[in-house]
Design a protein around this motif. Structure first.
Motif, PDB file in Angstrom:
ATOM      1  N   GLU A   1       4.741   0.393   0.914  1.00 37.69           N
ATOM      2  CA  GLU A   1       4.935  -0.359   1.846  1.00 37.69           C
ATOM      3  C   GLU A   1       3.739  -1.056   1.991  1.00 37.69           C
ATOM      4  OE1 GLU A   1       4.752   0.923   5.894  1.00 37.69           O
ATOM      5  OE2 GLU A   1       2.434   1.245   5.671  1.00 37.69           O
TER       6      GLU A   1
ATOM      7  N   ARG B   1       0.287  -1.359  -0.079  1.00 32.78           N
ATOM      8  CA  ARG B   1       0.124  -0.210   0.331  1.00 32.78           C
ATOM      9  C   ARG B   1       0.756   1.211   0.053  1.00 32.78           C
ATOM     10  NH1 ARG B   1      -2.144   1.671   4.363  1.00 32.78           N
ATOM     11  NH2 ARG B   1      -1.168   1.967   6.386  1.00 32.78           N
TER      12      ARG B   1
ATOM     13  N   TYR C   1       2.818   4.102   0.726  1.00 37.79           N
ATOM     14  CA  TYR C   1       2.889   5.183   2.341  1.00 37.79           C
ATOM     15  C   TYR C   1       3.193   6.649   2.212  1.00 37.79           C
ATOM     16  CZ  TYR C   1       6.357   6.139   6.548  1.00 37.79           C
ATOM     17  OH  TYR C   1       6.952   7.058   7.479  1.00 37.79           O
ATOM     18  N   ARG C   2       3.561   7.015   0.795  1.00 32.59           N
ATOM     19  CA  ARG C   2       4.314   8.701   0.848  1.00 32.59           C
ATOM     20  C   ARG C   2       3.738   8.680  -0.362  1.00 32.59           C
ATOM     21  NH1 ARG C   2      10.098  11.615   0.937  1.00 32.59           N
ATOM     22  NH2 ARG C   2       9.309  13.334  -0.256  1.00 32.59           N
ATOM     23  N   ILE C   3       3.252  10.071  -1.239  1.00 28.15           N
ATOM     24  CA  ILE C   3       3.478  10.539  -2.390  1.00 28.15           C
ATOM     25  C   ILE C   3       4.438  11.862  -2.480  1.00 28.15           C
ATOM     26  CG2 ILE C   3       1.592  11.032  -4.652  1.00 28.15           C
ATOM     27  CD1 ILE C   3      -0.373   9.493  -2.349  1.00 28.15           C
TER      28      ILE C   3
ATOM     29  N   GLY D   1      -4.015  13.219  -7.132  1.00 32.90           N
ATOM     30  CA  GLY D   1      -5.770  12.645  -6.330  1.00 32.90           C
ATOM     31  C   GLY D   1      -4.575  11.733  -5.821  1.00 32.90           C
ATOM     32  N   LEU D   2      -3.830  10.674  -5.947  1.00 31.60           N
ATOM     33  CA  LEU D   2      -3.595   9.511  -5.662  1.00 31.60           C
ATOM     34  C   LEU D   2      -3.833   9.614  -3.684  1.00 31.60           C
ATOM     35  CD1 LEU D   2      -0.262   8.145  -6.805  1.00 31.60           C
ATOM     36  CD2 LEU D   2      -2.236   6.967  -7.401  1.00 31.60           C
ATOM     37  N   THR D   3      -3.801   8.611  -2.972  1.00 26.97           N
ATOM     38  CA  THR D   3      -3.945   8.270  -1.325  1.00 26.97           C
ATOM     39  C   THR D   3      -3.444   7.269  -0.366  1.00 26.97           C
ATOM     40  OG1 THR D   3      -5.434   8.962   0.150  1.00 26.97           O
ATOM     41  CG2 THR D   3      -6.412   7.656  -1.219  1.00 26.97           C
ATOM     42  N   VAL D   4      -2.815   8.105   0.738  1.00 23.84           N
ATOM     43  CA  VAL D   4      -1.438   7.239   1.419  1.00 23.84           C
ATOM     44  C   VAL D   4      -3.107   6.185   1.660  1.00 23.84           C
ATOM     45  CG1 VAL D   4      -1.258   6.705   3.813  1.00 23.84           C
ATOM     46  CG2 VAL D   4      -0.395   8.940   1.992  1.00 23.84           C
TER      47      VAL D   4
ATOM     48  N   GLU E   1      -3.857   3.441  -0.370  1.00 22.81           N
ATOM     49  CA  GLU E   1      -4.427   2.966  -2.281  1.00 22.81           C
ATOM     50  C   GLU E   1      -3.751   1.788  -1.610  1.00 22.81           C
ATOM     51  OE1 GLU E   1      -5.580   4.910  -5.371  1.00 22.81           O
ATOM     52  OE2 GLU E   1      -5.446   6.588  -3.881  1.00 22.81           O
TER      53      GLU E   1
END
Lengths: 467, 595
Positions: free
Chosen positions: B19, B7, B9-11, B59-62, B64
């Motif tokens: 991670e 998933r 972790y950071r963007i 638009g990505l989210t932690v 996903e």
């Protein structure tokens, strides 16, 4: 169509860890999206921000406004669950806005046709049509030597104290496409300009009666850094909307892009990024390109976006990162010369440093005139010869000059004072510009003209008067 | 194999950290987020996997999902490549436009690189029979992809065995099996196309010395700083020095069988201009539209940064594929600086220790890996064939300063340098290749070939040209101080000849139909004429004839006009020059002996 992304995640927190410059560090809430919009409530004053880096624990938020008064533990942060989208409408023509598309002319809000993400999307390269339509600016040195075409991005590289604003306004006032009356609009973006400059632009636009087809965006020098960064994108989003949805030919003028780049450096430093040359961020090329590349034409679409950014070169240095990176992105550049300006020449365009990469597509028979190509070449060469002779006489004096040399010197002077030099309110048609060039050619020995004989017979003053 | 999931972790811009991803492999392709954006693993640090994403990450989210595929980023290689315009992930851009019904490119579009539905006429290789042993690279047949390109269908590297079945000549889509090869218990199905990872150089039998020149149609390259088939060259130049015009011209006129133009982080309008001219212009040698032998990769400066690297690698992978069929392929990458900047951006986001000017320390090795993929080789398989990949990389140094890291590191790996000079460009001397700083290490390799074409004189003349030009630059320094009249007569003559070399030989007008492309023969005629003028005049000057007398001659001016004519007319002009020059010389001699 208003695109609202998942609202479910809308959340509020008071867990602000800290703030630095325009950056605020907030606890990451479930579902926080990269690039999404946040609202910060500082004692009742609501400010907007955007998530610029998000990890498991911390979301870094850049705020469009000042960080004055932000207090960890007290300030509330609300996630909006959507990207920054600004209201855009054709009704924005005739009005004045700030960098976030809020009216600042005292008029009512604009009813939006669409809410748009100001970052835009890349034009599909395979669908682009090569720009080729000549824009007559009425300025001889531009039309004759640095032809502008629709869909081009052509910047003015200037220096502080040089008349770039006057030139820009003259172009706005006079620009037209030969023999066509098509819907035409001007989008004007002023970034970090002084109050005086902003007033000058607005007064000029009013005076020329062009205000109805102009939308102006102004972020004065005192505006928050992030608003200055948003402004050119807001302006270009409207320009694209007018061009691709309303089939208009849009000329976008952005001034002063040096202020924009300074703001970019400021934010980059606040984010503690690895700096590139002279402290500007390494991605400045890409950042500028994502704006300037919004110029263009597209197969099957009637409209066009033409961009004319104006920037002042720090210390008049063309190798400074700002003009340098700009030159790599834009299709040429119009460089102003302090020497010419001191000599009293307006517009003081340095022909040798300037270039229009789209020129060859926009000139010639059916577009300007059959003799444009050779005339351009001849003007350039003869002026370059004259310039070289000036350097020689500076060292060895005029004694050793031949008669021929003297003619070239005379030509170089006349080129500057008669061809380049023109009135701020003087409009010359392309025919007048080319005829003027032929008048200057009569100074030179006729056999040295590298132009086809039939053109000489047709346009040279010596033969013109015989008819 | 069950999907390996992790998933987000950071963007941070094009960099996404995941991670929980089980045993991530370096450079494997991962789908990032619910939209399945394409990314590639570029680092693994304990629990965290660093992914560069080839599409916009907004638009990505932690939290996903991230899905690992176990595959490497690969190119589809088969009929349909020629004439295509791809983005950095080999998605055909016209197709994207058709699917999206929009003028903009949006992320997450899934399109095949090669058309699955199109039927190609497969011509079976009569030599191949069922039951025979075959190996990697063997030609099974061919598809006439365009009137110019016979697309050979080969057995992909790594496959050998017995031909169990082969399709007859006839129409096939690229997914049809055209041969079955059995190796023990394993059966390989060979289709009209194959998949190859872009980061891995394709194998070959043997590398050959670069002994054959690649004719480019530019006199300053072909006859002064030649490039060999399989060579690697850099073209650095500040903005406005005509870099793009020159590179596009090379793609148009060079004698390569296939040209691949990689527009990497450059202007969209120029790309569209190039596309238009490739559709309209005809190949001088074969009289067909140039598009019929070209592939375009257009990743303009406003498109996702990480995809700049894949555009360059994709270009060279496609080139190697055609090389393996026995073609001479030219790859032009405009501009490698933008690729380097993309590396710098990603590296910065990963918080790696920066090298010079913020570029990562591995900049040099990446450049080396790229340029080393050039070369002239004997391909794998039978029948035996040689092919080549020639690389021209453009460099856009900041401020036109050649001491910056990208130029300096590139110079270590290339063999020919075409340095574009700002000074020359402002004087409208095009191509603005500086004769003082440029070089070619292929001179010795191609010498035999060129000497043979020129009757043994080429190298001697070339070196004389360079000597004259070198001397000119020294003399010009003096002239600037004391004026031209103070020079000795021999030097005055040299200045005349140097000017002739520059204006009649080195300069070429890209927009003149006769001058844009110059054949070797035409270039050699101009060379001969200039040398003849120089040698004869030098004798006169040494015997006391003043240079102004020579300047008054009419016939030398003919040489300046050679380049504006087609070869047949140049031959006539050359004869005319020889005759009238001789006459004029005789009359001078008559004068001086009579006085």
């Amino acid at each position: 169509m208003r695109v609202v992304e998942v609202k479910l995640y809308t959340r509020i927190t008071r867990q602000v860890y800290g703030a630095r410059g325009s950056l605020v560090f907030v606890k990451t809430l479930p579902g926080v999206r990269y690039g999404e919009l946040v609202e910060l409530d500082v004692d009742g004053d609501v400010r907007l921000g955007q998530v610029v880096d998000v990890s498991q624990d911390v979301a870094v938020t850049q705020i469009f406004g000042s960080s004055l008064g932000i207090t960890p533990g007290k300030t509330t942060v609300k996630l909006r669950g959507e990207r920054l989208r600004l209201p855009i409408s054709i009704d924005m023509l005739g009005r004045i806005f700030n960098g976030l598309a809020q009216p600042i002319d005292g008029g009512p809000p604009v009813i939006p046709e669409d809410y748009m993400d100001i970052h835009g999307e890349p034009l599909n390269p395979a669908l682009r049509e090569p720009p080729s339509e000549f824009i007559e600016t009425g300025i001889s040195v531009v039309d004759g030597m640095l032809t502008l075409v629709r869909g081009q991005k052509l910047p003015i590289f200037s220096g502080s104290g040089l008349p770039h604003n006057k030139i820009a306004m003259q172009i706005v006032r006079q620009a037209r496409v030969k023999g066509k009356e098509e819907s035409f609009a001007v989008v004007f973006g002023a970034i970090g300009v002084t109050f005086e400059e902003a007033m000058y632009f607005l007064n000029e636009l009013r005076k020329m009666g062009a205000i109805d087809r102009t939308a102006a965006f102004i972020a004065p020098a005192s505006a928050p850094t992030v608003e200055k960064l948003a402004l050119p994108r807001t302006a270009l989003t409207l320009a694209e909307h007018l061009a691709w949805k309303h089939n208009m030919h849009v000329l976008t003028i952005l001034t002063d892009m040096t202020n924009y780049c300074e703001s970019l450096r400021e934010i980059s430093a606040a984010r503690e990024e690895v700096p590139g040359r002279r402290g500007y961020p390494g991605y400045m090329y890409t950042d500028l390109a994502t704006m300037y590349e919004r110029a263009g034409r597209v197969y099957g679409k009637k409209g066009s976006v033409t961009i004319m950014p104006i920037l002042t070169m720090p210390d008049d240095d063309i190798t400074h990162p700002i003009p340098d990176l700009t030159g790599y992105i834009t299709e040429g550049q119009i460089v102003l010369s302090r020497d010419l300006w001191r000599k009293g020449i307006y517009p003081p365009v340095d022909v040798f440093l300037s270039l229009s990469r789209m020129m060859k597509e926009g000139i010639g028979p059916g577009k300007t005139r059959e003799d444009h190509h050779p005339v351009f070449g001849q003007l350039y060469r003869a002026y370059a010869d004259g310039q070289r002779l000036r350097e020689i006489i500076a060292i060895v004096g005029t004694e050793s000059l031949t008669e021929r040399d003297k003619k070239y010197l005379e030509f170089a002077d006349a080129f500057e004072t008669k061809f380049i030099n023109q009135g701020e309110y003087e409009r010359r048609t392309i025919e007048e510009t080319l005829d003027l060039a032929w008048d200057l050619f009569s100074i030179l020995p006729e056999e040295e003209l590298a132009i086809r004989e039939e053109l000489i017979k047709k346009y040279h003053p010596k033969y013109r008067s015989q008819k | 194999m069950p999907a390996r999931l992790g998933r987000i972790y950071r963007i941070a811009g094009p960099l996404v950290v995941a991670e929980g991803l089980e045993s991530p492999r370096m450079y494997e392709v991962v789908y990032v987020g619910d939209e399945g954006l394409i990314g590639e693993v570029i680092a693994v640090r304990s629990e965290k996997t660093y992914i560069q994403v080839y599409e916009e990450t907004t638009g990505l989210t932690v939290g996903e999902k991230v899905e690992a595929t176990g595959r490497l980023l690969s190119a589809e290689l088969g009929p349909g490549l020629i004439g295509s315009i791809y983005d950095g992930l080999q998605r055909p851009e016209l197709e994207i436009g058709r699917i999206l019904r929009d003028i903009f490119i949006k992320r997450g579009v899934k399109v095949n690189a090669l058309d699955r539905g199109k039927k190609w006429v497969f011509e079976r290789n009569a030599e191949i029979r069922v039951g025979e042993k075959v190996g990697e690279g063997d030609i099974l047949g061919s598809v006439k992809e365009t009137p110019l390109i016979d697309h050979k269908i080969t057995i992909p590297p790594g496959i050998r065995g017995i031909i169990e079945w082969i399709a007859g000549s006839g129409e096939h889509t690229i997914e049809d099996t055209i041969a079955v090869i059995s190796a023990g218990s394993v059966k390989h199905e060979v289709k009209l196309y194959q998949i190859w990872p872009v980061r891995v150089p394709r194998p070959f039998k043997e590398k050959l010395p670069p002994s054959e020149p690649l004719i480019t149609g530019k006199r300053v390259i072909d006859l002064i700083f030649p490039i060999a088939k399989g060579g690697k060259a850099a073209v650095p130049g500040g903005f406005g020095t005509g870099k793009t015009v020159m590179l596009q011209s090379l793609t148009k006129w060079s004698h390569a069988d296939i040209a691949i133009f990689v527009g990497c982080g450059e202007r969209g309008n120029e790309m569209s201009d190039a596309l238009k001219s490739f559709r309209e212009l005809f190949d001088v040698r074969r009289g067909r539209p140039m598009m019929e032998r070209s592939v375009f990769i257009a990743n303009t400066s406003n498109m996702p940064v990480a995809a700049r690297e894949t555009s360059v690698l994709l270009g060279v992978t496609i080139a190697e594929y055609f090389r393996d069929m026995g073609y001479d392929v030219l790859v032009v990458a405009d501009s490698t600086s933008r690729w380097a900047e993309a590396m710098r951006e990603i590296s910065g986001r990963m918080e790696e220790m920066p090298g010079e000017e913020g570029f990562p320390a591995y900049l040099a090795s990446r450049l080396a890996e790229f340029y080393e993929r050039a070369g002239r080789v004997i391909a794998l398989g039978s029948p035996e064939r040689t092919g080549s990949v020639t690389i021209f990389g453009a460099i856009s140094p900041p401020g036109g300063d050649f001491s910056e890291p990208v130029v300096r590191n590139t110079l270590r790996y290339i063999q020919a340098l075409y340095a574009l000079d700002y000074e020359l460009a402002t004087r409208r001397h095009f191509p603005a290749i500086s004769w003082l700083t440029s070089y070619s290490l292929y001179v010795d390799f191609v010498r035999e070939y060129l000497d043979e074409v020129s009757g043994g004189k080429w190298l001697e003349y070339r070196n004389l040209f360079l000597k004259i030009l070198q001397r000119e630059s020294e003399l010009l320094d003096i002239v600037r101080l004391v004026g031209p009249e103070a020079l000795p007569e021999e030097d005055k003559l040299l200045l005349e000849v140097a000017r002739m070399i520059r204006e009649a030989f080195l300069q070429q007008n890209e927009y003149d139909p006769n001058d844009a492309y110059s054949s070797l023969e035409k270039g050699l005629l101009i060379m001969n004429a200039i040398i003849e003028f120089y040698n004869t005049s030098l004798k006169l000057v040494k015997s006391g004839v003043p240079v102004f007398k020579i300047r008054e001659l009419k016939s030398p001016y003919l040489i300046y006009r050679f380049r504006l004519y087609a070869l047949e007319d140049v031959k006539k002009l050359y004869e005319e020059f020889k005759k009238s020059f001789k006459k004029e010389i005789e009359s001078i001699m008559g004068e001086s002996s009579g006085s």
